[in-house]
Design a protein around this motif. Structure first.
Motif, PDB file in Angstrom:
ATOM      1  N   LEU A   1       0.828  -1.213   0.000  1.00  0.00           N
ATOM      2  CA  LEU A   1       0.000   0.000   0.000  1.00  0.00           C
ATOM      3  C   LEU A   1       0.858   1.257   0.000  1.00  0.00           C
ATOM      4  CD1 LEU A   1      -2.907  -0.974   2.441  1.00  0.00           C
ATOM      5  CD2 LEU A   1      -2.993  -0.750  -0.048  1.00  0.00           C
ATOM      6  N   ARG A   2       1.934   1.261   0.748  1.00  0.00           N
ATOM      7  CA  ARG A   2       2.816   2.433   0.757  1.00  0.00           C
ATOM      8  C   ARG A   2       3.443   2.637  -0.634  1.00  0.00           C
ATOM      9  NH1 ARG A   2       4.183   4.979   5.340  1.00  0.00           N
ATOM     10  NH2 ARG A   2       6.096   5.731   4.321  1.00  0.00           N
ATOM     11  N   THR A   3       3.794   1.549  -1.286  1.00  0.00           N
ATOM     12  CA  THR A   3       4.347   1.662  -2.639  1.00  0.00           C
ATOM     13  C   THR A   3       3.304   2.176  -3.613  1.00  0.00           C
ATOM     14  OG1 THR A   3       5.869  -0.170  -2.186  1.00  0.00           O
ATOM     15  CG2 THR A   3       5.465   0.386  -4.490  1.00  0.00           C
ATOM     16  N   ARG A   4       2.100   1.621  -3.563  1.00  0.00           N
ATOM     17  CA  ARG A   4       1.026   2.048  -4.476  1.00  0.00           C
ATOM     18  C   ARG A   4       0.619   3.505  -4.224  1.00  0.00           C
ATOM     19  NH1 ARG A   4      -1.827  -2.284  -6.759  1.00  0.00           N
ATOM     20  NH2 ARG A   4      -0.297  -3.908  -7.267  1.00  0.00           N
ATOM     21  N   HIS A   5       0.713   3.955  -2.957  1.00  0.00           N
ATOM     22  CA  HIS A   5       0.315   5.324  -2.625  1.00  0.00           C
ATOM     23  C   HIS A   5       1.478   6.303  -2.755  1.00  0.00           C
ATOM     24  CE1 HIS A   5      -3.463   4.045  -0.096  1.00  0.00           C
ATOM     25  NE2 HIS A   5      -3.409   3.450  -1.283  1.00  0.00           N
ATOM     26  N   HIS A   6       2.638   5.812  -3.186  1.00  0.00           N
ATOM     27  CA  HIS A   6       3.817   6.653  -3.413  1.00  0.00           C
ATOM     28  C   HIS A   6       4.200   7.430  -2.154  1.00  0.00           C
ATOM     29  CE1 HIS A   6       3.304   5.706  -7.659  1.00  0.00           C
ATOM     30  NE2 HIS A   6       2.041   6.143  -7.604  1.00  0.00           N
ATOM     31  N   LEU A   7       4.238   6.731  -1.042  1.00  0.00           N
ATOM     32  CA  LEU A   7       4.617   7.356   0.226  1.00  0.00           C
ATOM     33  C   LEU A   7       6.116   7.197   0.439  1.00  0.00           C
ATOM     34  CD1 LEU A   7       1.695   6.089   2.517  1.00  0.00           C
ATOM     35  CD2 LEU A   7       1.931   8.327   1.437  1.00  0.00           C
ATOM     36  N   ALA A   8       6.789   8.329   0.657  1.00  0.00           N
ATOM     37  CA  ALA A   8       8.229   8.296   0.897  1.00  0.00           C
ATOM     38  C   ALA A   8       8.511   7.803   2.316  1.00  0.00           C
ATOM     39  CB  ALA A   8       8.821   9.684   0.690  1.00  0.00           C
ATOM     40  N   LYS A   9       9.752   7.388   2.545  1.00  0.00           N
ATOM     41  CA  LYS A   9      10.153   6.914   3.858  1.00  0.00           C
ATOM     42  C   LYS A   9      10.018   8.047   4.874  1.00  0.00           C
ATOM     43  CE  LYS A   9      13.860   4.537   6.306  1.00  0.00           C
ATOM     44  NZ  LYS A   9      15.248   3.968   6.223  1.00  0.00           N
ATOM     45  N   GLY A  10       9.362   7.758   5.986  1.00  0.00           N
ATOM     46  CA  GLY A  10       9.129   8.776   7.006  1.00  0.00           C
ATOM     47  C   GLY A  10       7.752   9.398   6.927  1.00  0.00           C
TER      48      GLY A  10
END
Length: 219
Positions: A58-67
């Motif tokens: 989900l973080r990858t699909r939502h393009h969420l950066a580290k942090g």
């Protein structure tokens, strides 16, 4: 689909499933922001690994950066159960506090009633003692009266509680019928009896200690 029954008052068999594109067409694009996925791991040992994998995807699909914080929420059954348990514990604590205050107020009321009864029946107590009644006889008599009062109050409270439960079960859709186990009934009457004994012991002791001569002279 196979029957699943009810959970938390919701009938899992009373649902309609439609394609995602149809939902967006019917309810607008906002329907896509309210998606809930229900996944089941093959075994309980894999639950944590599955949760971590879902979070990574989900973080990858939502393009969420580290942090960056998650813009979604992943809950496992144990966490939901923990939240429900905390909620029920809080409700139990609040209800327990209210019940404790109610018991205290009710006990003080019983004690006041019994003190008034002792005062109004002073001559009766004197007559009973004059014809041979012992202190323990008077003590037991007034204790029985105090316990009877508290048991009547407990029965009224039990009936009201059951009635409210039945009413709530009828008003809430798909809620299971009200049920009062026998141990709860026994516990309620046991507490009522203890309250009657605890708050009735002082008036009963006062009646038992009355001097028969002084009691016969009382007006």
């Amino acid at each position: 689909m196979e029957d699943k029954g009810q959970t938390l008052g919701q009938d899992l068999d009373d649902l309609v499933f439609i394609p995602f594109d149809s939902a967006v067409a019917l309810f607008g694009r906002n329907a896509g922001d309210q998606v809930q996925l229900r996944l089941q791991a093959e075994s309980t040992d894999e639950v944590d690994a599955v949760r971590d994998g879902v979070i990574r995807v989900l973080r990858t699909r939502h393009h969420l950066a580290k942090g960056q914080p998650d813009d979604f929420q992943v809950l496992i059954q144990d966490e939901i159960l923990s939240q429900v348990t905390k909620l029920l514990s809080g409700v139990t604590a609040v209800v327990g506090g209210i019940v404790s205050i109610a018991l205290l107020v009710g006990g003080i009321g019983i004690m006041n009633i019994m003190l008034v009864s002792v005062t109004e029946r002073t001559r009766e107590i004197g007559i009973r003692k004059a014809v041979g009644a012992r202190r323990q006889d008077i003590l037991i008599q007034f204790l029985i009266e105090a316990v009877t009062l508290s048991l009547i109050g407990g029965a009224i409270g039990l009936a009201l509680g059951y009635g409210i439960g039945v009413l709530a079960a009828h008003l809430i859709p798909n809620w299971p019928p009200a049920h009062v186990p026998l141990w709860a009934v026994a516990l309620a009457f046991g507490f009522s009896a203890l309250v009657g004994i605890f708050f009735g012991i002082y008036p009963a002791g006062k009646a038992a200690r009355l001097d028969p001569i002084e009691a016969l002279r009382y007006e």
